[in-house]
Design a protein around this motif. Structure first.
Motif, PDB file in Angstrom:
ATOM      1  N   LYS A  41      18.827 -15.286  23.693  1.00 13.37           N
ATOM      2  CA  LYS A  41      19.816 -15.741  24.671  1.00 13.37           C
ATOM      3  C   LYS A  41      19.089 -16.148  25.949  1.00 13.37           C
ATOM      4  O   LYS A  41      18.188 -15.454  26.406  1.00 13.37           O
ATOM      5  CB  LYS A  41      20.821 -14.641  24.980  1.00 13.37           C
ATOM      6  N   LYS A  43      19.491 -17.194  29.941  1.00 11.11           N
ATOM      7  CA  LYS A  43      20.372 -17.188  31.119  1.00 11.11           C
ATOM      8  C   LYS A  43      20.071 -18.439  31.944  1.00 11.11           C
ATOM      9  O   LYS A  43      18.939 -18.662  32.349  1.00 11.11           O
ATOM     10  CB  LYS A  43      20.141 -15.943  31.954  1.00 11.11           C
ATOM     11  N   GLU A  44      21.100 -19.257  32.130  1.00  9.89           N
ATOM     12  CA  GLU A  44      20.957 -20.479  32.923  1.00  9.89           C
ATOM     13  C   GLU A  44      21.660 -20.283  34.264  1.00  9.89           C
ATOM     14  O   GLU A  44      22.774 -19.747  34.310  1.00  9.89           O
ATOM     15  CB  GLU A  44      21.617 -21.664  32.217  1.00  9.89           C
ATOM     16  N   ASN A  47      25.528 -21.382  35.046  1.00 11.24           N
ATOM     17  CA  ASN A  47      26.290 -21.404  33.790  1.00 11.24           C
ATOM     18  C   ASN A  47      26.869 -20.003  33.614  1.00 11.24           C
ATOM     19  O   ASN A  47      26.166 -19.083  33.213  1.00 11.24           O
ATOM     20  CB  ASN A  47      25.395 -21.768  32.605  1.00 11.24           C
ATOM     21  N   TYR A  48      28.135 -19.853  33.899  1.00  8.09           N
ATOM     22  CA  TYR A  48      28.781 -18.542  33.831  1.00  8.09           C
ATOM     23  C   TYR A  48      29.670 -18.401  32.591  1.00  8.09           C
ATOM     24  O   TYR A  48      30.316 -17.382  32.406  1.00  8.09           O
ATOM     25  CB  TYR A  48      29.610 -18.309  35.097  1.00  8.09           C
ATOM     26  N   TYR A  50      28.666 -19.081  29.156  1.00  8.69           N
ATOM     27  CA  TYR A  50      27.998 -18.612  27.939  1.00  8.69           C
ATOM     28  C   TYR A  50      26.492 -18.608  28.176  1.00  8.69           C
ATOM     29  O   TYR A  50      25.985 -19.196  29.127  1.00  8.69           O
ATOM     30  CB  TYR A  50      28.337 -19.510  26.734  1.00  8.69           C
ATOM     31  N   GLU A  51      25.780 -17.931  27.273  1.00  4.97           N
ATOM     32  CA  GLU A  51      24.322 -17.945  27.284  1.00  4.97           C
ATOM     33  C   GLU A  51      23.868 -18.781  26.086  1.00  4.97           C
ATOM     34  O   GLU A  51      24.148 -18.416  24.938  1.00  4.97           O
ATOM     35  CB  GLU A  51      23.760 -16.530  27.164  1.00  4.97           C
TER      36      GLU A  51
END
Length: 150
Positions: A41, A43-44, A47-48, A50-51
């Motif tokens: 996964k 983390k962007e 972007n809240y 999805y991963e």
């Protein structure tokens, strides 16, 4: 109708195994035919929702085979293990792994499915616990490591 001892034994040997054409016989149990994909996964920022997933390393557990020992099967496994051990010891980089074929049969000796394993090596062999005071069955197990399915 009662089954003969050989008929009962035939019903328990549902897996047939060979490595590079060397017949290692029938086996009653096969554990470890699996693959784990290990997605990663990420983390962007901002972007809240999805991963995102990226492919991870594939993992293949050891495959362990077990059966009641018989002369023909035990002889073929011991011969194969001796050859692998000689190749392993005499080569500085190790003997190349083989290709294993594991075939599952139903109670009527019809093929259900089969798996080919890439770059197979023996990891362990265990013979029976020898105790003349028991009425147990002599069980052998063979553990194979591999680099995946073909």
């Amino acid at each position: 109708m009662a089954l003969s001892m050989s008929a009962m034994l035939a019903l328990t040997l549902r897996f047939h195994v060979s490595v590079d054409g060397v017949d290692l016989g029938g086996w009653a149990r096969c554990k470890g035919l699996a693959v784990k994909f290990n997605p990663v996964k990420v983390k962007e920022g901002a972007n809240y929702l999805y991963e995102p997933l990226l492919p991870g390393h594939l993992e293949y557990p050891e495959v362990t085979l077990e059966r009641a020992m018989d002369k023909a099967g035990a002889d073929s496994v011991q011969k194969w293990l001796r050859g692998r051990a000689n190749g392993w010891v005499q080569s500085m980089i190790g003997a190349p792994g083989g290709t294993a074929q594991i075939t599952l049969y139903d109670a009527h000796a019809k093929e259900v499915s089969s798996w080919q394993l890439r770059n197979v090596y023996p990891s362990a062999w265990k013979g029976p616990d020898l105790d003349a005071m028991t009425l147990g069955i002599a069980i052998e197990s063979l553990t194979l490591v591999h680099e995946g399915f073909l």
